[in-house]
Every structure is written in C-alpha cells, then in structure tokens.
Design a protein around this motif. Structure first.
Motif, mmCIF file in Angstrom:
data_model
loop_
_atom_site.group_PDB
_atom_site.id
_atom_site.type_symbol
_atom_site.label_atom_id
_atom_site.label_comp_id
_atom_site.label_asym_id
_atom_site.label_seq_id
_atom_site.Cartn_x
_atom_site.Cartn_y
_atom_site.Cartn_z
ATOM 1 N N PRO A 82 25.827 27.737 72.845
ATOM 2 C CA PRO A 82 27.056 28.301 73.428
ATOM 3 C C PRO A 82 26.946 29.789 73.760
ATOM 4 N N LEU A 83 26.193 30.525 72.937
ATOM 5 C CA LEU A 83 26.009 31.954 73.175
ATOM 6 C C LEU A 83 24.608 32.331 72.740
ATOM 7 N N VAL A 84 24.003 33.243 73.474
ATOM 8 C CA VAL A 84 22.692 33.765 73.101
ATOM 9 C C VAL A 84 22.791 35.291 73.085
ATOM 10 N N ALA A 85 22.236 35.886 72.031
ATOM 11 C CA ALA A 85 22.208 37.344 71.912
ATOM 12 C C ALA A 85 20.766 37.821 71.892
ATOM 13 N N ILE A 86 20.481 38.826 72.693
ATOM 14 C CA ILE A 86 19.200 39.517 72.626
ATOM 15 C C ILE A 86 19.427 40.736 71.736
ATOM 16 N N LEU A 87 18.699 40.807 70.631
ATOM 17 C CA LEU A 87 18.812 41.951 69.730
ATOM 18 C C LEU A 87 17.650 42.895 70.015
ATOM 19 N N ALA A 88 17.975 44.157 70.204
ATOM 20 C CA ALA A 88 16.974 45.148 70.602
ATOM 21 C C ALA A 88 17.124 46.418 69.784
ATOM 22 N N ALA A 89 16.030 47.173 69.721
ATOM 23 C CA ALA A 89 16.017 48.482 69.066
ATOM 24 C C ALA A 89 16.116 49.566 70.123
ATOM 25 N N ALA A 165 13.598 48.117 72.916
ATOM 26 C CA ALA A 165 12.547 47.135 72.625
ATOM 27 C C ALA A 165 13.172 45.872 72.042
ATOM 28 N N PRO A 166 12.904 44.698 72.635
ATOM 29 C CA PRO A 166 13.485 43.470 72.085
ATOM 30 C C PRO A 166 12.907 43.150 70.712
ATOM 31 N N LEU A 167 13.783 42.697 69.820
ATOM 32 C CA LEU A 167 13.384 42.298 68.465
ATOM 33 C C LEU A 167 13.400 40.789 68.287
#
Length: 196
Positions: A82-89, A165-167
């Motif tokens: 349903p939802l996707v999150a890209i976590l980044a620094a 930067a993607p984590l």
C-alpha cells in the motif's frame, strides 16, 4: 518482570512483529505516517543531528520507477504494498544543527565541516533512525518490509540527489495472506553479551 513495557506492547513491537512479504490493499494514510514520524523523531541521534529523510512513494508512476531498481525478488512485494518509503541519509544534515542543537550551534563547523565526517555520521545515525521508523510502523499496527536489495545508485539518481544516500526501502501496510516466512533463529544472550 524486568521490563516496564506491557507484554502486549512487547509482542507488538518485537516478539510477534515480523517482516511482511505480502500486504492487504488497505491504504496507509498520511495521518498514520505523520503519527509514526511524530513518535520516532524523539529517538536519540548523536548531536541530535536527525539525518534521516523519507521519500514516500505513492503514485503509480513513482512506484513503477522504483520497482525497476529493486532486486528481482523484491519487485512483486514493492509493486503491491500500500505504501513504500525510501529511507535516506542526508549528508548535509549539519545545516540543520544550529536549530537542532541550539546550545552548541558551532558543532556544525567544529565537527562536521568535512564531507567524509558528515557521511560517516549521517549513515550511522540515519540507520539508527531507520530502526526507530520500523518500530514506529509496528506501533501503528502496521507491518514493515525493510529491504536493501536494490540498486542504490539507481534509486539515488531517480529519487534523491548527491547529498542523500539511500539506506533502505520499506514496504508498509497491513500484512496480507502468507505474509511471513518462518522466523529465523536469533543469538542467545550468552552468545552476544560479555561483561568486563
């Protein structure tokens, strides 16, 4: 009991929580995501640097762009969550330090004037915040599917910039049918903890 947290909450956050691989189509609302962030933002980071940045991928076009960069085995669940999150620094987190660390605003220049120092600090502390984020998703009664199987350079180019930067990529939602793999073993206390 050695823990003050209610056993049901312990189960929700840790013992019964699992990495979900399938999800229902029940939407994850902006209000839920804001509640998650408003809880987990209080987790500690060094110098209160708070370098985590979150890109929510909601649109069909954005999802299609993201799925192209996922490892083959991660594509179906990323396409249907349903939802996707890209976590980044955020490697330029130091620009926020005068506001985030008002009693020591000079930390921006004293400790983080050089890019390599910022990248090291941002990577560690944003990863710590990513762990808080996963716990926050669980606290909202949702399941998280964190993944690092993707093309980092592709995701950075497609969704971020040179300063971010993607984590990890995290699928979020209510767990669907056959959402769980069997739980893998964990190390025991004696295998991990030593006392000196």
């Amino acid at each position: 009991m050695s823990l003050v947290l209610d056993p049901a909450a312990q189960d929700l956050l840790f013992r019964e929580a699992r990495t979900a691989n399938t999800f229902t189509d029940e939407p994850v609302t902006d209000e839920q995501v804001q509640a998650i962030y408003d809880l987990v933002k209080f987790g500690p980071t060094a110098f209160n640097q708070s370098p985590l940045r979150v890109v929510l991928v909601r649109s069909a076009e954005g999802r299609e762009r993201l799925v192209r960069h996922m490892a083959e085995g991660n594509r179906p669940k990323t396409a249907t969550a349903p939802l996707v999150a890209i976590l980044a620094a955020d490697n330029e987190f130091h620009e926020e330090l005068p506001a985030l660390l008002p009693h020591f605003p000079q930390a921006k220049d004293v400790f983080f004037s050089e890019r390599p120092a910022r990248e090291s600090a941002a990577g560690l502390n944003a990863a710590l915040q990513a762990a808080y984020f996963i716990i926050g998703v669980r606290a909202a009664g949702l399941a998280a599917g964190p993944m690092t199987g993707y093309d980092p350079a592709g995701i950075q180019k497609e969704f971020l910039d040179d300063d971010h930067a993607p984590l990890m990529v995290v699928n979020i939602g209510k767990p669907g049918e056959d959402a769980w793999f069997p739980r893998s073993p964990r190390l025991s206390f004696d295998e991990v903890v030593t006392t000196v």
